[in-house]
Design an enzyme around this catalytic site. Structure first.
Site, PDB file in Angstrom:
ATOM      1  N   ASN A   1      72.384  56.706  42.856  1.00 23.32           N
ATOM      2  CA  ASN A   1      73.195  57.564  41.985  1.00 23.32           C
ATOM      3  C   ASN A   1      74.510  56.890  41.615  1.00 23.32           C
ATOM      4  O   ASN A   1      74.955  56.945  40.458  1.00 23.32           O
ATOM      5  CB  ASN A   1      73.459  58.910  42.669  1.00 23.32           C
ATOM      6  CG  ASN A   1      72.383  59.934  42.353  1.00 23.32           C
ATOM      7  OD1 ASN A   1      71.675  59.816  41.353  1.00 23.32           O
ATOM      8  ND2 ASN A   1      72.251  60.932  43.202  1.00 23.32           N
TER       9      ASN A   1
ATOM     10  N   GLU B   1      67.914  64.776  48.015  1.00 24.00           N
ATOM     11  CA  GLU B   1      66.849  63.828  47.717  1.00 24.00           C
ATOM     12  C   GLU B   1      65.693  63.948  48.700  1.00 24.00           C
ATOM     13  O   GLU B   1      64.829  63.075  48.757  1.00 24.00           O
ATOM     14  CB  GLU B   1      67.398  62.400  47.756  1.00 24.00           C
ATOM     15  CG  GLU B   1      67.812  61.895  49.130  1.00 24.00           C
ATOM     16  CD  GLU B   1      69.253  62.218  49.482  1.00 24.00           C
ATOM     17  OE1 GLU B   1      69.809  61.564  50.375  1.00 24.00           O
ATOM     18  OE2 GLU B   1      69.824  63.133  48.846  1.00 24.00           O
TER      19      GLU B   1
END
Length: 714
Positions: A391, A427
């Site tokens: 990210n 996640e």
């Protein structure tokens, strides 16, 4: 999968109440119709099984009865043969008169209408004595099958011949039963033989009725037919040894099977048995058509009644459907809206999987079901490797796209309707696998691992260079009185396995069965190279090391532990090159916790050493310093990645473990420790305590945290 069920099963309360009044009628009608069909089919099938079992039992009983009768008959005749052989062996018999010899030879001879004469043949095949007269008939029987068999084989025993036309009974079809006569040295000196009429067997079989197409057959073990009912002109002495049915007769002592007869091609249920002690096989065959004919008639009547009942129910369904169609259109719009709301409430918007709320409900339901049925339930926990770095490097939109792609790959690998895939948080994904063993769950986890790797999504900060996942796998059979605790244990086991997968280097599957349990530290790959690196750092380390002691003290204080250590793991020992709260300088490698830590890339956390099979009998646990809690991060050489030792904290009381932030802090402290070791190895200037504190300020306060009990801080 249950992801689809999340969307399809979420029906709004309003739509349900509007349609409940009519929908239950359809459901009831469908259940009744299905029930009628199922009951009818099961009843007919059960009736068919009963008919078949009765036929099998009747055939078996008949075969046993005939077996006993034939065995008894042949046993009686065999006694006569053996009596004659015993008399011939007496040395004084030749001196006796003809009448005395005749009485001695044939005093045991059985007599009946179906039995012929008992004959003694010499080595040339000529009749030497006969039970019917003191003067034997002038016959040469050396051409008979039984004579050749006994002449050539001393082990023939009791021999049953092929059918032949008797020369003593004017061509009457007969059967010979014979035994070999041996001399004093075992040489062949003759044959004692008796005959029986085939009509005896044929008359016995003719009295038995097995239906229009049934049959009973008596065969020799070589496949020759001796008697059969019904009998055709060419049946007697027919050779059936090459047929499939006779091969099955010869291949087993007894049994039953369905097959087609070689004589007439009719499919029959065959029940056969070898006659006890004789080279004979008895077969009872009942035509399948004859067995099932009564059942088929009953099935026709019963099935017709059920068909009419189902037609009547179908008519009712049509009437109900007309009424329901009038209401369905009005309710459709409201039902669609309700489904959309339910989907939003139970599904994850990014992945399309079930959300955490739905996961908790389904997992609780599946654990309850598994407890009732005593079947296993498995759980997979997946974590995208280094997703935060992904990210940070590629941006959150790319992270969302990555998560959706991984979810699609996971969904493709989990294909059973009863399985559930869900977003566990961030996640992390979860897969619930009902009625699945840990071995089966591991197989599915391997498929998921392969599917994610096959995506080939670039991930610069991951060791593999692409996006990968780590998977923890666990299974449990929940007990009915401990469903909630079993559920929590399943979650905990899967979470531990997931952490172990990440600790071992990520991009792998670890099941709870594969969790390390051996007290012996695992062997290290490239151990010789690692020991060379350890030696380089050891020779530059001079105890006491104030800088490393300071690191150990700061680590213990930041993580609230009474003791901290910096270690190097050598070939045979663990060297404590930085210490706080402990006095020892070295321990054997075989009992060192850090020897286990260096086998992975992530911290090793042992909440309670007494509950861990690797450490419960460890001297460092059982005796001083009585370690119960351990947390250590590996120290990795910056040049080649070789694990050198660990930065760790210990406590003498169990603890809950470290949360994600504390683990990250421990990893950062291990990296700073390696900087200090590098400085010592190269002789560069070191960091001051103020510099250390400044670098660690982002992780929290460095003030001492008092701990009740456990190891004592100096």
């Amino acid at each position: 999968m249950q992801n689809a069920n999340v969307r399809n099963d979420a029906v709004s309360a309003a739509g349900y109440h509007r349609s409940a009044g009519s929908a239950w009628l359809v459901g009831l009608g469908a259940v009744v119709a299905l029930g009628v069909i199922i009951v009818g089919v099961l009843t007919l099938l059960d009736s068919r099984v009963d008919v078949w079992r009765q036929a099998e039992q009747a055939s078996e009983n008949l075969v046993r009865a005939l077996d006993r009768d034939i065995s008894r008959t042949f046993a009686t005749y065999d006694l006569s043969l053996q009596g004659a052989i015993q008399a011939l062996s007496r040395p004084d018999l030749s001196a006796a008169s003809d009448e005395i010899q005749h009485m001695a030879l044939f005093d045991r001879a059985a007599s009946a209408d179906y039995l012929g004469s008992l004959l003694v043949l010499g080595p040339d095949g000529k009749v030497r004595a006969a039970s019917t007269s003191t003067v034997p008939p002038a016959l040469d029987l050396s051409d008979r099958e039984y004579f050749h068999i006994h002449h050539e084989r001393s082990d023939a025993g009791l021999f049953v011949s092929r059918p032949f036309l008797s020369r003593l009974r004017d061509g009457d079809p007969s059967l010979a039963i014979s035994r070999r006569i041996d001399g004093a040295r075992g040489e062949f000196v003759g044959v004692v033989v008796g005959t029986t009429r085939l009509a005896y067997f044929q008359d016995n079989l003719r009295t038995l009725d097995l239906g229009p197409q049934g049959s009973i057959t008596l065969l020799r073990s070589d496949g020759r037919v001796l008697a059969r009912n019904p009998l055709r002109g060419d049946d007697i002495d027919r050779d059936l040894s090459g047929t499939e049915n006779v091969e099955r007769f010869i291949g087993a002592q007894f049994g039953s099977f369905v097959g087609k007869a070689a004589l007439d091609g009719v499919e029959r249920l065959y029940t056969f048995r070898h006659v006890d002690g004789l080279p004979l096989v008895l077969s009872v065959a009942v035509a399948v058509e004859d067995i099932l004919a009564p059942w088929r008639y009953k099935a026709l009547i019963f099935g017709s009644m059920h068909l009419m009942l189902c037609i009547a129910l179908l008519g009712l369904f049509i009437l109900f459907r007309r009424e329901l169609r009038r209401r369905a259109e009005a309710e459709r719009q409201l039902s669609t809206q309700a489904k959309d709301l339910a989907k939003i409430a139970r599904a994850d918007g990014l992945t399309g999987f079930a959300n955490r709320r739905c996961l908790d409900e389904v997992l609780a339901r599946e654990c309850s079901r598994a407890a009732r049925e005593q079947t296993p339930v498995s759980l997979l926990l997946l974590d995208l490797d280094k997703f935060k770095a992904f990210n940070d490097h590629y941006g959150h939109p790319a992270g969302d796209a990555c998560l959706r792609a991984v979810a699609q790959a996971v969904g493709g690998a989990v294909s059973r309707p009863g399985d559930l895939t869900a977003r566990y948080g961030g996640e992390e994904l979860a897969v619930v696998l009902p009625n699945t063993t840990e071995h089966g769950a591991r197989h599915i986890a391997d498929q998921i691992l392969t599917a994610v790797e096959a995506l080939g999504l670039e991930h610069e900060h991951n060791a593999a260079g692409i996006v990968t996942v780590s998977i923890g796998c666990a299974a449990a059979i929940v007990t009915p009185n401990a469903v909630q605790s079993g559920l929590q244990s399943l979650l905990a086991a899967a979470d531990k396995a997931l952490y172990e997968a990440k600790r071992q280097g990520r991009n792998r599957v670890v099941s709870s069965e594969e969790m390390p349990t051996s007290p012996v530290p695992p062997a290290m790959p490239a151990e010789e190279q690692r020991l060379v690196e350890v030696a380089l750092y050891k020779e530059r380390t001079v105890l006491p090391t104030e800088g490393l002691d300071r690191i150990a003290r700061l680590t213990a204080r930041l993580l609230g532990a009474p003791a901290g250590m910096v270690t190097l793991v050598d070939a045979d020992e663990q060297l404590l090159i930085g210490r706080h709260g402990v006095d020892v300088e070295r321990t054997p490698r075989e009992i060192a916790f850090c020897a286990h830590t260096i086998t992975g890339t992530a911290p090793l956390i042992v909440p309670d050493a007494m509950a861990d099979p690797r450490f419960c009998d460890n001297p460092l646990v059982r005796a001083e310093p009585s370690i119960r809690f351990y947390a250590g991060a590996p120290l990795v050489a910056p040049e080649n990645g070789a694990p050198l030792g660990a930065l760790c904290i210990v406590d003498s009381v169990p603890r809950a473990g470290l949360d994600a932030a504390q683990r990250a802090l421990l990893v950062d402290l291990a990296e700073l420790t390696m900087q200090e070791l590098e400085r010592m190895r190269t002789g560069a200037a070191g960091l001051s305590l103020t510099s250390w504190t400044r670098q660690l300020s982002a992780h929290g306060d460095t003030r001492e945290t008092p701990r009740p009990g456990g190891l004592t801080e100096p």
